[in-house]
Design a protein around this motif. Structure first.
Motif, PDB file in Angstrom:
ATOM      1  N   VAL A 265       0.862  -1.183   0.000  1.00  0.00           N
ATOM      2  CA  VAL A 265       0.000   0.000   0.000  1.00  0.00           C
ATOM      3  C   VAL A 265       0.898   1.231   0.000  1.00  0.00           C
ATOM      4  O   VAL A 265       1.441   1.624   1.042  1.00  0.00           O
ATOM      5  CB  VAL A 265      -0.941   0.012   1.228  1.00  0.00           C
ATOM      6  CG1 VAL A 265      -1.805   1.266   1.228  1.00  0.00           C
ATOM      7  CG2 VAL A 265      -1.811  -1.238   1.243  1.00  0.00           C
ATOM      8  N   MET A 267      -0.098   4.262  -0.992  1.00  0.00           N
ATOM      9  CA  MET A 267      -0.898   5.421  -0.593  1.00  0.00           C
ATOM     10  C   MET A 267      -2.276   4.917  -0.172  1.00  0.00           C
ATOM     11  O   MET A 267      -2.861   4.079  -0.856  1.00  0.00           O
ATOM     12  CB  MET A 267      -1.022   6.398  -1.767  1.00  0.00           C
ATOM     13  CG  MET A 267      -1.736   7.704  -1.427  1.00  0.00           C
ATOM     14  SD  MET A 267      -1.836   8.791  -2.868  1.00  0.00           S
ATOM     15  CE  MET A 267      -0.086   9.066  -3.162  1.00  0.00           C
ATOM     16  N   GLY A 269      -6.022   4.001   0.207  1.00  0.00           N
ATOM     17  CA  GLY A 269      -7.224   4.073  -0.598  1.00  0.00           C
ATOM     18  C   GLY A 269      -7.031   3.926  -2.093  1.00  0.00           C
ATOM     19  O   GLY A 269      -8.000   4.030  -2.850  1.00  0.00           O
ATOM     20  N   VAL A 270      -5.816   3.655  -2.545  1.00  0.00           N
ATOM     21  CA  VAL A 270      -5.544   3.559  -3.985  1.00  0.00           C
ATOM     22  C   VAL A 270      -5.607   2.102  -4.454  1.00  0.00           C
ATOM     23  O   VAL A 270      -6.214   1.785  -5.478  1.00  0.00           O
ATOM     24  CB  VAL A 270      -4.180   4.179  -4.329  1.00  0.00           C
ATOM     25  CG1 VAL A 270      -3.846   3.934  -5.795  1.00  0.00           C
ATOM     26  CG2 VAL A 270      -4.174   5.660  -4.011  1.00  0.00           C
ATOM     27  N   VAL A 271      -4.993   1.186  -3.682  1.00  0.00           N
ATOM     28  CA  VAL A 271      -4.962  -0.231  -4.029  1.00  0.00           C
ATOM     29  C   VAL A 271      -6.257  -0.899  -3.570  1.00  0.00           C
ATOM     30  O   VAL A 271      -6.806  -0.559  -2.518  1.00  0.00           O
ATOM     31  CB  VAL A 271      -3.761  -0.922  -3.357  1.00  0.00           C
ATOM     32  CG1 VAL A 271      -3.750  -2.420  -3.651  1.00  0.00           C
ATOM     33  CG2 VAL A 271      -2.465  -0.278  -3.817  1.00  0.00           C
ATOM     34  N   SER A 272      -6.736  -1.871  -4.369  1.00  0.00           N
ATOM     35  CA  SER A 272      -7.928  -2.640  -3.998  1.00  0.00           C
ATOM     36  C   SER A 272      -7.530  -4.109  -3.797  1.00  0.00           C
ATOM     37  O   SER A 272      -6.667  -4.634  -4.515  1.00  0.00           O
ATOM     38  CB  SER A 272      -8.990  -2.541  -5.093  1.00  0.00           C
ATOM     39  OG  SER A 272     -10.148  -3.278  -4.737  1.00  0.00           O
ATOM     40  N   ASP A 438      -8.912  -3.556   6.608  1.00  0.00           N
ATOM     41  CA  ASP A 438      -8.295  -3.942   5.330  1.00  0.00           C
ATOM     42  C   ASP A 438      -7.458  -5.203   5.529  1.00  0.00           C
ATOM     43  O   ASP A 438      -7.429  -5.787   6.624  1.00  0.00           O
ATOM     44  CB  ASP A 438      -7.464  -2.794   4.748  1.00  0.00           C
ATOM     45  CG  ASP A 438      -6.278  -2.385   5.625  1.00  0.00           C
ATOM     46  OD1 ASP A 438      -6.021  -3.067   6.645  1.00  0.00           O
ATOM     47  OD2 ASP A 438      -5.605  -1.389   5.298  1.00  0.00           O
ATOM     48  N   PRO A 467     -10.982  -0.846  -0.947  1.00  0.00           N
ATOM     49  CA  PRO A 467      -9.743  -0.057  -0.815  1.00  0.00           C
ATOM     50  C   PRO A 467      -8.900  -0.534   0.371  1.00  0.00           C
ATOM     51  O   PRO A 467      -9.428  -0.930   1.412  1.00  0.00           O
ATOM     52  CB  PRO A 467     -10.258   1.368  -0.594  1.00  0.00           C
ATOM     53  CG  PRO A 467     -11.639   1.377  -1.134  1.00  0.00           C
ATOM     54  CD  PRO A 467     -12.181   0.004  -0.896  1.00  0.00           C
ATOM     55  N   GLN A 468      -7.599  -0.469   0.179  1.00  0.00           N
ATOM     56  CA  GLN A 468      -6.637  -0.834   1.237  1.00  0.00           C
ATOM     57  C   GLN A 468      -6.032   0.449   1.803  1.00  0.00           C
ATOM     58  O   GLN A 468      -5.617   1.338   1.045  1.00  0.00           O
ATOM     59  CB  GLN A 468      -5.562  -1.749   0.673  1.00  0.00           C
ATOM     60  CG  GLN A 468      -6.118  -3.025   0.044  1.00  0.00           C
ATOM     61  CD  GLN A 468      -6.859  -3.889   1.063  1.00  0.00           C
ATOM     62  OE1 GLN A 468      -6.270  -4.372   2.031  1.00  0.00           O
ATOM     63  NE2 GLN A 468      -8.159  -4.066   0.862  1.00  0.00           N
ATOM     64  N   TRP A 469      -5.958   0.519   3.119  1.00  0.00           N
ATOM     65  CA  TRP A 469      -5.631   1.794   3.754  1.00  0.00           C
ATOM     66  C   TRP A 469      -4.244   1.857   4.365  1.00  0.00           C
ATOM     67  O   TRP A 469      -3.580   2.898   4.303  1.00  0.00           O
ATOM     68  CB  TRP A 469      -6.670   2.088   4.846  1.00  0.00           C
ATOM     69  CG  TRP A 469      -8.074   2.035   4.336  1.00  0.00           C
ATOM     70  CD1 TRP A 469      -8.998   1.070   4.545  1.00  0.00           C
ATOM     71  CD2 TRP A 469      -8.701   2.985   3.467  1.00  0.00           C
ATOM     72  NE1 TRP A 469     -10.168   1.349   3.877  1.00  0.00           N
ATOM     73  CE2 TRP A 469     -10.012   2.532   3.211  1.00  0.00           C
ATOM     74  CE3 TRP A 469      -8.284   4.196   2.878  1.00  0.00           C
ATOM     75  CZ2 TRP A 469     -10.913   3.213   2.409  1.00  0.00           C
ATOM     76  CZ3 TRP A 469      -9.181   4.890   2.088  1.00  0.00           C
ATOM     77  CH2 TRP A 469     -10.477   4.401   1.854  1.00  0.00           C
TER      78      TRP A 469
END
Length: 480
Positions: A265, A267, A269-272, A438, A467-469
Motif C-alpha cells: 500500500v 498510498m 485508498g488507492v490499491v484494492s 483492510d 480499498p486498502q488503507w
C-alpha cells in the motif's frame, strides 16, 4: 459427598469444576459433536459418548450422527455412541423409545452404524451384558483401526454403537403415593418433593440406604481407602485424563510471518484487494505447517469466504462416497465442511477442549444459529479462568464475513450484524471483537488470535474487493 450438588460445591450437572469433563451439561444437543471433535487427530483415543433419548430429539444431536462420515480410522480416534433409552423426558415419552426395535435398528444402520442392544432391568445381569458387549465392540474398533493403519484408508467403516435400554429412575422407589415411579416419567430428578410428608422422608431414607453407603464411606463421609485403591492409577483415572484438560496437551502453532503476506500500500485508498483472500493465503500456510493439530470448520463457506487457498495444501474431509466431479474432497482432508453451524461449532469446541487449534469461518447473518453454543463455551472459559488446575486452551476463533454492509444483492434475509451484540454482553476477560478495515490489519489480527489463549475471538472482515488503507508497518501499529 456433601460437595455434590450443594451450594459452593460441585454442580449436579457436568461443569468445569468437575475433573475429567470437557462438556458443560446445560443445553442439550452437543455431546456427540464434542465427542467427534475430541477424536479428530487423536488416533489412540476412544470416546464413549452417552446420548440420552431426550437429547436425541434435538436438531443438533440428530445431525451429529453423521459425524461418522468424517472420521478417518488412519489418523483419528474412535467414538462409541451409547444411545440411552429410558423412555421419558421430564413429563412425556421420548420419540426413539417408542418406535419398534426393528425400525430403531434400521435407523442407525441407515446412519452407517452397527447397533448392539443392551436391554434389561436386573443390575447384575446388565453389568455383565454391558461388559461383554464392550469387549466385542472394542475389539471391533481396534480391528478397524489396525486394518486401516496397516493398509491405508479403503472406505468408510461401519462403526459400532450401543443402544442401551433401562428403566427411568432405575433402582429408585418403585412407587410414590401409590403411583408407579421407577420406569415412568415420575422418576425424573426428584421423585418425591414434599419432605414435610413423613412417609416421603421414610421413603427417601430407605432408598438411600438401599445403596449401602456404610459399605462405601467411612464415618467422616470419605470413600473407603480399600475402594479408592481399586481406581486406575495416574492418567488412567477419568478425572486425570489429559484429554479432558486440553491445555496439558496444547502445543503452540508453528506460524509463518504474517508480514510476508502483506498487500503493498503506497498510498491509502488507492490499491484494492479482497481482505479475506489475503488472509486465506496465511491460513493456508498455517495449515501446511501444522498438519496434525489445526483444522478449519466451516458450513460449506470456505471458498465463498475466499479461503480457497487452503485447497492448495489440503482438501474437504469426507470418508463417504467421493465421485470424480467432486472438488478437493478426500478422506484425509482437514477442512471440515457440513451445512450445519451446530456441527461445525461442536466439532471445533471438542477439538479445542482437547488441546488443539482451529478456525470457524461463517456468514455473519447465519452464525446466530450457534448463539447459545457460544454462550456455553464462553461461560466455560470464564469459570476455568478461576480454576488453577484447568490449563489454558487455544481460543475459539470466528471469522464472520459476507457481512451486513455488502449483502444488498441478497437482500434483508442475509443482513444481520447482531452477533456482536450477543458477544459483547460477555466479560472482556473472555471475549474479543475485531473489525479490521483492510487486508494488512486482518493479517495482524489473525496472527494475534491464533497465538491467544482461552478467548472467544470474533473477527469481522469483508471478502469483496475494497480499498486498502494501511501498509503493514502502520497496520501493526494500529492493531497494537
Amino acid at each position: 459427598f456433601k460437595q455434590f450438588s450443594f451450594p459452593g460445591g460441585i454442580p449436579s450437572h457436568v461443569s468445569p469444576e468437575t475433573p475429567g469433563s470437557i462438556h458443560e451439561g446445560g443445553e442439550l444437543g452437543y455431546s456427540l459433536s464434542h465427542a467427534f471433535g475430541a477424536a479428530f487427530d487423536n488416533p489412540e483415543l476412544l470416546v464413549a459418548c452417552v446420548v440420552g433419548d431426550g437429547e436425541a430429539e434435538t436438531g443438533a444431536l440428530a445431525t451429529s450422527w453423521h459425524s461418522n462420515k468424517f472420521l478417518n480410522p488412519v489418523h483419528d480416534g474412535a467414538v462409541l455412541p451409547i444411545l440411552h433409552l429410558n423412555g421419558y423426558k421430564i413429563a412425556g415419552p421420548t420419540v426413539l423409545a417408542r418406535i419398534p426395535r426393528d425400525e430403531l435398528d434400521a435407523l442407525f444402520r441407515g446412519y452407517g452404524y452397527i447397533p448392539y442392544f443392551v436391554e434389561g432391568d436386573d443390575p447384575a445381569e446388565m453389568h455383565q451384558l454391558m461388559a461383554a458387549t464392550l469387549d466385542v465392540i472394542v475389539a471391533d474398533i481396534r480391528s478397524i483401526q489396525g486394518d486401516a493403519r496397516a493398509k491405508g484408508f479403503s472406505g468408510r467403516p461401519r462403526w459400532p454403537m450401543i443402544i442401551l435400554r433401562s428403566p427411568k429412575g432405575w433402582t429408585g422407589p418403585k412407587t410414590v403415593d401409590g403411583k408407579p415411579t421407577e420406569g415412568t416419567f415420575r422418576s425424573h430428578q426428584v421423585p418425591m418433593s414434599e419432605m414435610s410428608n413423613p412417609g416421603h422422608l421414610e421413603l427417601l431414607e430407605n432408598w438411600m440406604r438401599s445403596y449401602r453407603p456404610d459399605e462405601l464411606f467411612d464415618a467422616a463421609g470419605k470413600l473407603r481407602s480399600e475402594l479408592a485403591a481399586m481406581s486406575p492409577k495416574g492418567e488412567r483415572r477419568m478425572s486425570a485424563n489429559p484429554h479432558a484438560n486440553g491445555g496439558l496437551l496444547l502445543r503452540d502453532l508453528d506460524l509463518p510471518d504474517f508480514a510476508d503476506y502483506a498487500v503493498k500500500v503506497a498510498m491509502p485508498g488507492v490499491v484494492s484487494a479482497e481482505a479475506t483472500r489475503v488472509q486465506g493465503q496465511f491460513v493456508r500456510d498455517v495449515m501446511k505447517l501444522n498438519p496434525s493439530n489445526f483444522r478449519v470448520f466451516s458450513p460449506d463457506e470456505t471458498t465463498s469466504n475466499r479461503w480457497g487457498a487452503l485447497f492448495e495444501v489440503t482438501n474437504r474431509c469426507s470418508t463417504a462416497e467421493i465421485v470424480p466431479l467432486d472438488d478437493h474432497v478426500a478422506p484425509d482432508g482437514r477442512v471440515m465442511e457440513m451445512l450445519s453451524e451446530h456441527q461445525c461449532e461442536g466439532w471445533l469446541e471438542g477439538y479445542l477442549l482437547t488441546g488443539r487449534h482451529g478456525f470457524f469461518p461463517c456468514y455473519e447473518a447465519f452464525v446466530h444459529i450457534v448463539d447459545s453454543m457460544f454462550n456455553q463455551h464462553a461461560k466455560w472459559l470464564e469459570v476455568t479462568r478461576r480454576i488453577p488446575w484447568r490449563r489454558p486452551i487455544a481460543s475459539l476463533n470466528y471469522l464472520l464475513t459476507s457481512h451486513v454492509w455488502r449483502q444488498d444483492n441478497n437482500g434483508f434475509t442475509h443482513q444481520d450484524p447482531g452477533f456482536i451484540d450477543l458477544v459483547v454482553n460477555k466479560k472482556a476477560e473472555v471475549i474479543r471483537v475485531y473489525l479490521p478495515p483492510d487486508a494488512n490489519t486482518l493479517l495482524s489480527v489473525t496472527d494475534h488470535c491464533l497465538r491467544s489463549r482461552s478467548y472467544v475471538n470474533v473477527v469481522i472482515a469483508g471478502k469483496q474487493p475494497a480499498p486498502q488503507w494501511l501498509d503493514m508497518e502502520t497496520a501493526i501499529k494500529h492493531c497494537t
